[in-house]
Enzyme design. Structure first.
Site, PDB file in Angstrom:
ATOM      1  N   HIS A 154       7.010   0.461   0.803  1.00 42.18           N
ATOM      2  CA  HIS A 154       7.593   1.470  -0.073  1.00 42.18           C
ATOM      3  C   HIS A 154       8.944   1.002  -0.620  1.00 42.18           C
ATOM      4  CE1 HIS A 154       8.229   6.116  -0.634  1.00 42.18           C
ATOM      5  NE2 HIS A 154       8.244   5.456  -1.776  1.00 42.18           N
ATOM      6  N   ASN A 214       0.849  -1.185   0.000  1.00 43.74           N
ATOM      7  CA  ASN A 214       0.000   0.000   0.000  1.00 43.74           C
ATOM      8  C   ASN A 214       0.883   1.231   0.000  1.00 43.74           C
ATOM      9  OD1 ASN A 214       0.336   1.123   2.777  1.00 43.74           O
ATOM     10  ND2 ASN A 214      -0.689  -0.774   3.406  1.00 43.74           N
ATOM     11  N   GLY A 267       1.102   3.797   1.985  1.00 39.46           N
ATOM     12  CA  GLY A 267       1.491   4.448   3.228  1.00 39.46           C
ATOM     13  C   GLY A 267       2.625   3.793   3.965  1.00 39.46           C
ATOM     14  N   CYS A 268       2.790   2.483   3.818  1.00 41.35           N
ATOM     15  CA  CYS A 268       3.734   1.711   4.623  1.00 41.35           C
ATOM     16  C   CYS A 268       5.173   1.894   4.150  1.00 41.35           C
ATOM     17  CB  CYS A 268       3.360   0.232   4.557  1.00 41.35           C
ATOM     18  SG  CYS A 268       4.544  -0.861   5.360  1.00 41.35           S
ATOM     19  N   PRO A 269       6.109   2.256   5.037  1.00 40.35           N
ATOM     20  CA  PRO A 269       7.510   2.431   4.610  1.00 40.35           C
ATOM     21  C   PRO A 269       8.177   1.141   4.197  1.00 40.35           C
ATOM     22  CG  PRO A 269       7.337   2.576   7.007  1.00 40.35           C
ATOM     23  CD  PRO A 269       5.934   2.550   6.474  1.00 40.35           C
TER      24      PRO A 269
END
Length: 488
Positions: free
Chosen positions: A58, A51, A53-55
């Site tokens: 990312h 997703n 938002g998740c680092p």
């Protein structure tokens, strides 16, 4: 989704002593380029659940794009709004209405399809094998290393790690340095912000806060030392490596979320870490023209981070009643990330000339070498040791260390070349802070890049935090916090 258990709020991820300890990832298989392996690399066989938002997700998003694997590995996005049942497919925030493979409503069902008895957390990134219908791996640090090399036979030669040599994401000659940095950066920075944000006691919070900023100080000092950085603007040279990737996803979220929502607020990146901030802006704006480097900016979403972490804090505060409470989202900073300007590029050009000049004047051979990007590297027969050169650079004491701005043709103090565009002074750990000699400050408050600075021996925050840091370290030792595995 078939979840009959009571919802669990975010704060319950902390242990009874208030410490947040990330659990180990469970699925740890490996995709291999060997066609006879359990999970061979094949086009279209695997899907990556992430997703925005998740680092940890990312990381995988970035590597998949940088390796040009978009047509090889399917990407499936969940909503970034974390619920009691984990990540859902809602049709909002980048996700589809349902999981495109099985029509599931949430990622939890993917985990239970792989293992009906699974009782852990439903995390991203998750690497799924469509052929055997199971999870290959849900550990981000391992997933990205698979993506570096194991699909290389399926992509264009220019993206293959084996063809990049010293320009690869994990070049062999830098691997030990990258691994060493990854370990302490993960424990104290990447995961350190979560230890602060999810701590439920003052002792737990303090025992994580001070190591976090000690490590940020260490990174700032690393970026000020051209020997440690191998003469380049990134952590280990003139090319992005895995160490840069893993740090980037945390720094992108720091001032917009961790500083405010997770109370990581002793300092901010933009105001107190000029070298880290310049390093970040270089990557975000792709100032070094890395192939497919625009993916950093394209996949960095500060508004999502503000909302996502505010929602996590809401759940931590209200528990099972959180669904009836509004999410209050901080609006700052006013400018998420400052631009990369012509002045930045001019300073870059001057720094490159300066480094080459410094290496040449302090060597005994034919002069400094240079990589293909023009970044100077020390000669093997130089009489100046790494330690001597680092001190020379930091203290700017040698008369042979003059740098020349390509715009002003004036002397440029290398200690100021990483300055944040918002600050009129530059500070760095173990270096003191720098003040102007009276001139060089323009009418608009900016500093002329050709200014000369003098050193003032002060260390910001040292006195007021020394006592608390000592107490926090004692508390950390007393609590017996175990080594945290590199888990998502």
């Amino acid at each position: 989704m078939g979840d009959t258990g009571a919802p669990r709020s975010t704060h319950e991820h902390a242990d009874k002593d208030g410490q947040f300890r990330r659990k180990d990832s469970v699925f740890r298989d490996w995709i291999s380029k060997d066609p006879s392996s359990k999970f061979p690399a094949e086009k279209g066989r695997y899907a990556l659940y992430c997703n925005l938002g998740c680092p940890w997700a990312h990381r995988a998003i970035l590597v998949r794009a940088l390796k040009n694997l978009e047509n090889i590995i399917q990407m499936i996005y969940t909503d970034f709004d974390l619920t009691e049942n984990g990540w859902l497919f809602t049709g909002r925030n980048g996700s589809t209405d349902r999981d495109p493979l099985y029509g599931f409503a949430g990622l939890k069902q993917i985990y239970l399809k792989a293992d009906p008895n699974y009782e852990g957390r439903y995390t991203v990134p998750t690497l799924w094998d469509k052929k055997t219908e199971t999870i290959v791996n849900n550990e981000s640090s391992e997933i990205i290393r698979m993506l570096y090399t194991e699909f290389d036979d399926l992509i264009e030669p220019m993206y293959r790690e084996s063809n990049k040599g010293s320009k690869g994401l994990i070049p062999e000659h830098l691997l030990s340095e990258i691994d060493a940095m990854n370990e302490w950066v993960y424990n104290t920075v990447n995961n350190g912000v979560y230890k602060c944000g999810f701590a439920t006691s003052q002792e737990a919070y303090d025992s994580s806060l001070y190591p976090l900023f000690e490590s940020l100080d260490r990174l700032e000092a690393h970026l000020s030392n051209p020997v440690a950085c191998h003469g380049g603007p990134f952590l280990f040279g003139s090319n992005i490596t895995e160490a840069d990737l893993r740090l980037y996803t945390t720094i992108a979220r720091f001032d917009t979320a961790y500083h405010t929502i997770f109370m990581c607020n002793l300092k901010s990146i933009r105001s107190d870490y000029p070298r880290i901030y310049r390093w970040f802006r270089r990557i975000y704006h792709n100032a070094s023209n890395i192939p497919k480097g625009n993916v950093f900016k394209d996949t960095t979403h500060p508004d999502i981070y503000r909302y996502g972490y505010s929602n996590a804090k809401r759940r931590q505060t209200w528990g099972t009643d959180a669904q009836d409470k509004p999410v209050v989202v901080p609006r700052g900073p006013l400018t998420a990330y400052d631009p990369w300007t012509e002045d930045d590029q001019d300073i870059d050009n001057g720094r490159r000339i300066a480094l080459k000049h410094m290496f040449e004047k302090n060597g005994t051979g034919t002069g400094a070498g240079s990589d293909t990007n023009g970044t100077a590297t020390p000669t093997s027969n130089s009489t100046t040791t790494a330690s001597d050169f680092a001190n020379m650079f930091i203290n700017n004491t040698t008369t042979n260390a003059g740098a020349y701005s390509s715009k002003a043709n004036g002397k440029l103090d290398l200690t100021s070349d990483m300055r944040s565009p918002r600050t009129a002074t530059s500070s760095s750990p173990n270096m003191g802070s720098f003040v102007t000699k009276g001139e060089g400050i323009e009418e608009d408050g900016d500093i002329d890049p050709s200014r000369n600075l003098t050193k003032r021996s002060t260390t910001q925050y040292e006195d007021q935090n020394a006592k608390w840091y000592k107490a926090a370290k004692k508390a950390e030792k007393k609590s017996g916090v175990p080594h945290v595995h590199l888990a998502c």
